[in-house]
Design a protein around this motif. Structure first.
Motif, PDB file in Angstrom:
ATOM      1  N   GLY A 268       0.682  -1.172  -0.023  1.00 12.09           N
ATOM      2  CA  GLY A 268      -0.049   0.066   0.185  1.00 12.09           C
ATOM      3  C   GLY A 268       0.852   1.288  -0.009  1.00 12.09           C
ATOM      4  O   GLY A 268       0.314   2.401  -0.239  1.00 12.09           O
ATOM      5  N   ARG A 269       2.182   1.267   0.235  1.00  8.05           N
ATOM      6  CA  ARG A 269       2.766   2.560   0.177  1.00  8.05           C
ATOM      7  C   ARG A 269       3.069   3.117  -1.153  1.00  8.05           C
ATOM      8  O   ARG A 269       3.020   2.277  -2.074  1.00  8.05           O
ATOM      9  CB  ARG A 269       4.271   2.215   0.559  1.00  8.05           C
ATOM     10  CG  ARG A 269       4.637   1.731   2.207  1.00  8.05           C
ATOM     11  CD  ARG A 269       6.070   1.356   2.405  1.00  8.05           C
ATOM     12  NE  ARG A 269       6.362   0.334   1.811  1.00  8.05           N
ATOM     13  CZ  ARG A 269       7.403   0.035   0.934  1.00  8.05           C
ATOM     14  NH1 ARG A 269       8.296   1.077   0.544  1.00  8.05           N
ATOM     15  NH2 ARG A 269       7.754  -0.984   0.254  1.00  8.05           N
ATOM     16  N   PRO A 270       2.907   4.292  -1.236  1.00  9.42           N
ATOM     17  CA  PRO A 270       2.921   4.936  -2.492  1.00  9.42           C
ATOM     18  C   PRO A 270       4.419   4.728  -3.478  1.00  9.42           C
ATOM     19  O   PRO A 270       5.481   4.876  -2.729  1.00  9.42           O
ATOM     20  CB  PRO A 270       3.002   6.593  -2.193  1.00  9.42           C
ATOM     21  CG  PRO A 270       2.402   6.427  -0.903  1.00  9.42           C
ATOM     22  CD  PRO A 270       2.878   5.452  -0.075  1.00  9.42           C
ATOM     23  N   PHE A 271       4.230   4.419  -4.624  1.00  9.54           N
ATOM     24  CA  PHE A 271       5.453   4.513  -5.530  1.00  9.54           C
ATOM     25  C   PHE A 271       5.484   5.721  -6.420  1.00  9.54           C
ATOM     26  O   PHE A 271       6.420   6.375  -6.303  1.00  9.54           O
ATOM     27  CB  PHE A 271       5.399   3.198  -6.408  1.00  9.54           C
ATOM     28  CG  PHE A 271       6.673   2.620  -6.899  1.00  9.54           C
ATOM     29  CD1 PHE A 271       7.625   3.402  -6.937  1.00  9.54           C
ATOM     30  CD2 PHE A 271       6.450   1.507  -7.995  1.00  9.54           C
ATOM     31  CE1 PHE A 271       8.654   3.038  -7.571  1.00  9.54           C
ATOM     32  CE2 PHE A 271       7.718   1.237  -8.454  1.00  9.54           C
ATOM     33  CZ  PHE A 271       8.666   1.727  -8.581  1.00  9.54           C
ATOM     34  N   HIS A 272       4.678   5.714  -7.326  1.00  7.00           N
ATOM     35  CA  HIS A 272       4.589   7.007  -8.347  1.00  7.00           C
ATOM     36  C   HIS A 272       3.200   6.920  -8.996  1.00  7.00           C
ATOM     37  O   HIS A 272       2.433   6.001  -9.122  1.00  7.00           O
ATOM     38  CB  HIS A 272       5.561   6.782  -9.529  1.00  7.00           C
ATOM     39  CG  HIS A 272       5.352   5.585 -10.212  1.00  7.00           C
ATOM     40  ND1 HIS A 272       4.683   5.592 -11.232  1.00  7.00           N
ATOM     41  CD2 HIS A 272       6.065   4.311 -10.243  1.00  7.00           C
ATOM     42  CE1 HIS A 272       4.690   4.373 -11.806  1.00  7.00           C
ATOM     43  NE2 HIS A 272       5.458   3.484 -11.404  1.00  7.00           N
ATOM     44  N   ASP A 273       2.838   7.986  -9.660  1.00  8.74           N
ATOM     45  CA  ASP A 273       1.858   8.327 -10.544  1.00  8.74           C
ATOM     46  C   ASP A 273       2.250   8.039 -11.744  1.00  8.74           C
ATOM     47  O   ASP A 273       3.258   7.698 -12.345  1.00  8.74           O
ATOM     48  CB  ASP A 273       1.464   9.836 -10.400  1.00  8.74           C
ATOM     49  CG  ASP A 273       2.350  10.816 -10.744  1.00  8.74           C
ATOM     50  OD1 ASP A 273       3.559  10.295 -10.761  1.00  8.74           O
ATOM     51  OD2 ASP A 273       2.188  11.817 -11.263  1.00  8.74           O
TER      52      ASP A 273
END
Length: 146
Positions: A87-92
Protein backbone atom coordinates in the motif's frame (compact mmCIF):
# COMPACT_ATOMS: atom_id res chain seq x y z
CA UNK A 1 1.05 10.65 -35.25
CA UNK A 2 4.00 11.52 -33.04
CA UNK A 3 6.78 9.48 -31.51
CA UNK A 4 4.55 8.25 -28.67
CA UNK A 5 1.14 6.57 -28.70
CA UNK A 6 -1.38 8.40 -26.46
CA UNK A 7 -3.27 6.27 -23.90
CA UNK A 8 -6.54 7.86 -22.70
CA UNK A 9 -7.10 5.23 -19.96
CA UNK A 10 -3.95 3.65 -18.52
CA UNK A 11 -5.78 0.90 -16.62
CA UNK A 12 -7.74 -0.22 -19.70
CA UNK A 13 -4.52 -0.22 -21.72
CA UNK A 14 -2.48 -2.25 -19.22
CA UNK A 15 -5.13 -4.90 -18.41
CA UNK A 16 -4.05 -8.36 -19.51
CA UNK A 17 -0.85 -10.33 -19.88
CA UNK A 18 2.50 -8.99 -21.12
CA UNK A 19 5.88 -10.56 -22.01
CA UNK A 20 8.67 -8.78 -20.17
CA UNK A 21 12.34 -8.37 -21.08
CA UNK A 22 14.49 -6.24 -18.74
CA UNK A 23 18.15 -5.32 -18.85
CA UNK A 24 19.89 -4.12 -15.69
CA UNK A 25 23.18 -2.24 -15.92
CA UNK A 26 25.32 -1.19 -12.98
CA UNK A 27 27.04 1.91 -14.37
CA UNK A 28 29.49 2.09 -11.46
CA UNK A 29 30.72 -1.51 -11.53
CA UNK A 30 30.00 -2.44 -15.14
CA UNK A 31 27.94 -5.54 -14.29
CA UNK A 32 24.89 -6.43 -16.36
CA UNK A 33 21.90 -8.64 -15.74
CA UNK A 34 18.62 -9.50 -17.34
CA UNK A 35 15.11 -10.48 -16.37
CA UNK A 36 12.64 -12.32 -18.58
CA UNK A 37 9.14 -13.35 -17.70
CA UNK A 38 5.54 -12.18 -17.69
CA UNK A 39 3.47 -9.46 -16.08
CA UNK A 40 -0.24 -9.89 -15.51
CA UNK A 41 -2.47 -6.90 -14.78
CA UNK A 42 -5.59 -8.46 -13.24
CA UNK A 43 -8.75 -6.51 -12.32
CA UNK A 44 -9.46 -5.79 -8.65
CA UNK A 45 -12.82 -5.05 -7.02
CA UNK A 46 -11.89 -1.38 -6.44
CA UNK A 47 -11.51 -0.79 -10.19
CA UNK A 48 -7.73 -0.99 -10.05
CA UNK A 49 -5.32 -3.61 -11.34
CA UNK A 50 -3.12 -6.04 -9.46
CA UNK A 51 0.25 -6.21 -11.24
CA UNK A 52 2.13 -9.47 -10.73
CA UNK A 53 5.47 -9.99 -12.44
CA UNK A 54 7.31 -13.31 -12.40
CA UNK A 55 10.22 -14.81 -14.26
CA UNK A 56 13.95 -15.40 -14.09
CA UNK A 57 16.62 -12.85 -13.17
CA UNK A 58 20.19 -13.57 -14.26
CA UNK A 59 22.96 -11.62 -12.48
CA UNK A 60 26.66 -12.42 -12.81
CA UNK A 61 25.80 -15.68 -14.53
CA UNK A 62 23.47 -16.92 -11.78
CA UNK A 63 19.79 -17.43 -12.65
CA UNK A 64 17.19 -16.99 -9.90
CA UNK A 65 13.40 -16.88 -9.83
CA UNK A 66 12.10 -13.35 -9.28
CA UNK A 67 8.71 -11.76 -8.77
CA UNK A 68 7.06 -8.58 -7.58
CA UNK A 69 3.55 -7.29 -7.02
CA UNK A 70 2.23 -3.74 -7.40
CA UNK A 71 -1.23 -2.19 -7.28
CA UNK A 72 -2.40 0.26 -9.95
CA UNK A 73 -5.30 2.29 -8.55
CA UNK A 74 -7.61 4.50 -10.65
CA UNK A 75 -6.51 8.12 -10.82
CA UNK A 76 -8.18 11.20 -12.30
CA UNK A 77 -8.65 11.47 -16.05
CA UNK A 78 -7.50 7.97 -17.00
CA UNK A 79 -4.31 8.06 -14.91
CA UNK A 80 -3.15 5.62 -12.22
CA UNK A 81 -1.74 5.79 -8.71
CA UNK A 82 0.89 3.04 -8.47
CA UNK A 83 1.46 1.48 -5.05
CA UNK A 84 3.67 -1.22 -3.63
CA UNK A 85 1.91 -4.44 -2.60
CA UNK A 86 1.77 -3.23 1.03
CA UNK A 87 0.00 0.00 0.00
CA UNK A 88 2.95 2.42 0.20
CA UNK A 89 2.98 5.03 -2.60
CA UNK A 90 5.35 4.37 -5.53
CA UNK A 91 4.53 6.85 -8.31
CA UNK A 92 1.78 8.31 -10.45
CA UNK A 93 1.28 7.26 -14.07
CA UNK A 94 -0.24 9.46 -16.77
CA UNK A 95 0.13 8.10 -20.30
CA UNK A 96 -2.37 10.44 -22.00
CA UNK A 97 0.50 11.83 -24.10
CA UNK A 98 2.12 8.40 -24.51
CA UNK A 99 5.03 9.43 -22.28
CA UNK A 100 5.41 10.04 -18.55
CA UNK A 101 8.28 10.71 -16.14
CA UNK A 102 7.94 9.80 -12.45
CA UNK A 103 10.26 10.14 -9.47
CA UNK A 104 10.39 7.93 -6.39
CA UNK A 105 12.72 8.89 -3.54
CA UNK A 106 13.81 5.84 -1.55
CA UNK A 107 16.02 6.60 1.48
CA UNK A 108 19.16 8.21 -0.01
CA UNK A 109 18.39 6.97 -3.55
CA UNK A 110 16.30 8.56 -6.29
CA UNK A 111 14.46 6.41 -8.81
CA UNK A 112 13.46 8.29 -11.98
CA UNK A 113 11.30 6.37 -14.41
CA UNK A 114 10.38 7.22 -17.98
CA UNK A 115 7.37 5.40 -19.43
CA UNK A 116 6.80 5.41 -23.18
CA UNK A 117 4.11 3.76 -25.29
CA UNK A 118 4.89 2.92 -28.92
CA UNK A 119 1.59 1.29 -29.94
CA UNK A 120 -1.39 -0.71 -28.68
CA UNK A 121 0.81 -3.70 -27.81
CA UNK A 122 4.23 -2.32 -26.80
CA UNK A 123 5.50 -0.03 -24.07
CA UNK A 124 8.75 0.55 -22.22
CA UNK A 125 10.04 1.77 -18.89
CA UNK A 126 13.53 3.06 -18.20
CA UNK A 127 14.44 3.59 -14.55
CA UNK A 128 17.61 5.44 -13.54
CA UNK A 129 18.54 4.74 -9.93
CA UNK A 130 21.10 7.01 -8.33
CA UNK A 131 22.34 7.27 -4.79
CA UNK A 132 25.40 6.91 -2.60
CA UNK A 133 25.81 3.22 -3.43
CA UNK A 134 23.74 2.92 -6.64
CA UNK A 135 24.07 3.96 -10.26
CA UNK A 136 21.77 1.68 -12.22
CA UNK A 137 19.73 1.70 -15.43
CA UNK A 138 16.83 -0.73 -15.74
CA UNK A 139 15.23 -0.91 -19.20
CA UNK A 140 12.06 -2.99 -19.53
CA UNK A 141 10.19 -3.77 -22.74
CA UNK A 142 6.62 -5.04 -22.57
CA UNK A 143 4.82 -6.84 -25.42
CA UNK A 144 1.17 -7.79 -25.09
CA UNK A 145 0.46 -11.51 -25.24
CA UNK A 146 -2.46 -12.36 -27.50
Amino acid sequence: MGEFWPVPDVLAYLAGRWRVARSVRDLAGGEQGEFSGTTVFAPEEDGGLLHHESGTFVWQGVARPAERTLRFLPGPGGTADVRFADGRPFHDLDLTSGRHVADHPCAADLYRGEFTVSDADHWRTVWHVRGPAKDLVLRTDYAREV
